[in-house]
Design a protein around this motif. Structure first.
Motif, PDB file in Angstrom:
ATOM      1  N   LYS A 176      -4.713  -5.301  -0.703  1.00  0.00           N
ATOM      2  CA  LYS A 176      -3.702  -5.811  -1.633  1.00  0.00           C
ATOM      3  C   LYS A 176      -2.372  -5.996  -0.889  1.00  0.00           C
ATOM      4  O   LYS A 176      -1.644  -6.960  -1.123  1.00  0.00           O
ATOM      5  CB  LYS A 176      -3.563  -4.815  -2.786  1.00  0.00           C
ATOM      6  CG  LYS A 176      -2.478  -5.117  -3.763  1.00  0.00           C
ATOM      7  CD  LYS A 176      -2.467  -4.143  -4.915  1.00  0.00           C
ATOM      8  CE  LYS A 176      -1.995  -2.771  -4.487  1.00  0.00           C
ATOM      9  NZ  LYS A 176      -1.755  -1.866  -5.629  1.00  0.00           N
ATOM     10  N   GLU A 177      -2.082  -5.095   0.012  1.00  0.00           N
ATOM     11  CA  GLU A 177      -0.834  -5.190   0.765  1.00  0.00           C
ATOM     12  C   GLU A 177      -0.827  -6.405   1.690  1.00  0.00           C
ATOM     13  O   GLU A 177       0.206  -7.050   1.856  1.00  0.00           O
ATOM     14  CB  GLU A 177      -0.602  -3.916   1.567  1.00  0.00           C
ATOM     15  CG  GLU A 177       0.792  -3.880   2.147  1.00  0.00           C
ATOM     16  CD  GLU A 177       1.128  -2.529   2.703  1.00  0.00           C
ATOM     17  OE1 GLU A 177       0.528  -2.172   3.727  1.00  0.00           O
ATOM     18  OE2 GLU A 177       1.963  -1.842   2.110  1.00  0.00           O
ATOM     19  N   ASP A 178      -1.982  -6.742   2.265  1.00  0.00           N
ATOM     20  CA  ASP A 178      -2.061  -7.958   3.086  1.00  0.00           C
ATOM     21  C   ASP A 178      -1.758  -9.191   2.240  1.00  0.00           C
ATOM     22  O   ASP A 178      -1.140 -10.150   2.721  1.00  0.00           O
ATOM     23  CB  ASP A 178      -3.441  -8.097   3.732  1.00  0.00           C
ATOM     24  CG  ASP A 178      -3.616  -7.191   4.937  1.00  0.00           C
ATOM     25  OD1 ASP A 178      -2.600  -6.676   5.449  1.00  0.00           O
ATOM     26  OD2 ASP A 178      -4.771  -6.994   5.357  1.00  0.00           O
ATOM     27  N   ILE A 179      -2.188  -9.156   1.003  1.00  0.00           N
ATOM     28  CA  ILE A 179      -1.889 -10.271   0.091  1.00  0.00           C
ATOM     29  C   ILE A 179      -0.390 -10.308  -0.176  1.00  0.00           C
ATOM     30  O   ILE A 179       0.228 -11.378  -0.155  1.00  0.00           O
ATOM     31  CB  ILE A 179      -2.699 -10.151  -1.215  1.00  0.00           C
ATOM     32  CG1 ILE A 179      -4.196 -10.314  -0.918  1.00  0.00           C
ATOM     33  CG2 ILE A 179      -2.234 -11.176  -2.247  1.00  0.00           C
ATOM     34  CD1 ILE A 179      -5.117 -10.015  -2.089  1.00  0.00           C
ATOM     35  N   LEU A 180       0.215  -9.154  -0.410  1.00  0.00           N
ATOM     36  CA  LEU A 180       1.660  -9.106  -0.635  1.00  0.00           C
ATOM     37  C   LEU A 180       2.413  -9.618   0.590  1.00  0.00           C
ATOM     38  O   LEU A 180       3.360 -10.405   0.466  1.00  0.00           O
ATOM     39  CB  LEU A 180       2.107  -7.683  -0.976  1.00  0.00           C
ATOM     40  CG  LEU A 180       3.615  -7.494  -1.185  1.00  0.00           C
ATOM     41  CD1 LEU A 180       4.151  -8.397  -2.288  1.00  0.00           C
ATOM     42  CD2 LEU A 180       3.925  -6.030  -1.490  1.00  0.00           C
ATOM     43  N   ILE A 181       1.989  -9.219   1.766  1.00  0.00           N
ATOM     44  CA  ILE A 181       2.630  -9.697   2.999  1.00  0.00           C
ATOM     45  C   ILE A 181       2.522 -11.216   3.090  1.00  0.00           C
ATOM     46  O   ILE A 181       3.498 -11.902   3.403  1.00  0.00           O
ATOM     47  CB  ILE A 181       2.018  -9.007   4.240  1.00  0.00           C
ATOM     48  CG1 ILE A 181       2.429  -7.527   4.272  1.00  0.00           C
ATOM     49  CG2 ILE A 181       2.445  -9.715   5.524  1.00  0.00           C
ATOM     50  CD1 ILE A 181       1.674  -6.691   5.299  1.00  0.00           C
TER      51      ILE A 181
END
Length: 195
Positions: free
Chosen positions: A54-59
């Motif tokens: 999910k954090e990769d998506i946010l990045i």
């Protein structure tokens, strides 16, 4: 009826769009990869082919709105003019992408080292630009002798960071030029040579 296959770029954009909608509901910390996959109408395993977390998506969302700091060209003849221009540029960028920045604020308490590192790099780039302008101001005698370049840079970033946090979280609508001028006035009242 045949299913239309999306290209990898189209699929990535779809994932980012759907994740953005989910994250924008103010529940970033509660969203899981399964939720994003469902919103995209794809299997969770397919989602993992594009983003590992999910954090990769946010990045990727943050990078899509050009969070990565670009070198801002110096504009103006004085340190104050340049600092006001930097502030105006940043405020405008945040204003145009307020939802992404709000999501980023929500994610801050649970940030991984990867996202934290990106934020630190961005802040360092901003610090260097402000430092250059402050050094020019110091060298040209624009502020009092006892004020250091580091002090100017710190105060500028502290005020701007605090104000932008309020702007994002309170959902205020501010005028970038007027807010940058306000910053310049406050800063110069504290450091200006002709106070």
């Amino acid at each position: 009826m045949t299913k239309v296959r999306k290209s990898a770029d189209e699929r990535k954009e779809q994932i980012l769009d759907e994740a953005f909608k989910l994250f924008s509901n103010g529940k970033y910390n509660l969203i899981v990869m399964e939720d994003i996959a469902k919103a995209c109408n794809i299997a969770r395993t397919t989602l993992y082919e594009y983003y590992s977390s999910k954090e990769d998506i946010l990045i990727a969302l943050v990078e899509r709105v050009s969070f990565e700091s670009r070198e801002i060209k110096f504009r103006g003849n004085t340190c104050r003019e340049q600092l006001e221009y930097f502030a105006e540029d940043l405020i405008e960028k945040i204003r145009e992408n307020k939802d992404i920045y709000r999501i980023l604020f929500q994610a801050t308490p649970v940030m991984s080292e990867k996202l934290s590192s990106k934020l630190i790099n961005w802040r360092e780039q901003n610090f260097q630009q402000v430092y250059k302008a402050a050094k020019m101001g110091k060298d040209s005698g624009e502020f009092r002798e006892e004020i250091s370049v580091e002090d100017v840079t710190f105060v500028y970033q502290a005020y701007l960071g605090q104000r932008m946090g309020e702007f994002i979280m309170k959902d205020e609508d501010i005028d970038p030029k007027m807010e940058a001028k306000r910053l310049g006035d406050m800063l110069w009242n504290g450091i200006g040579k002709n106070v």
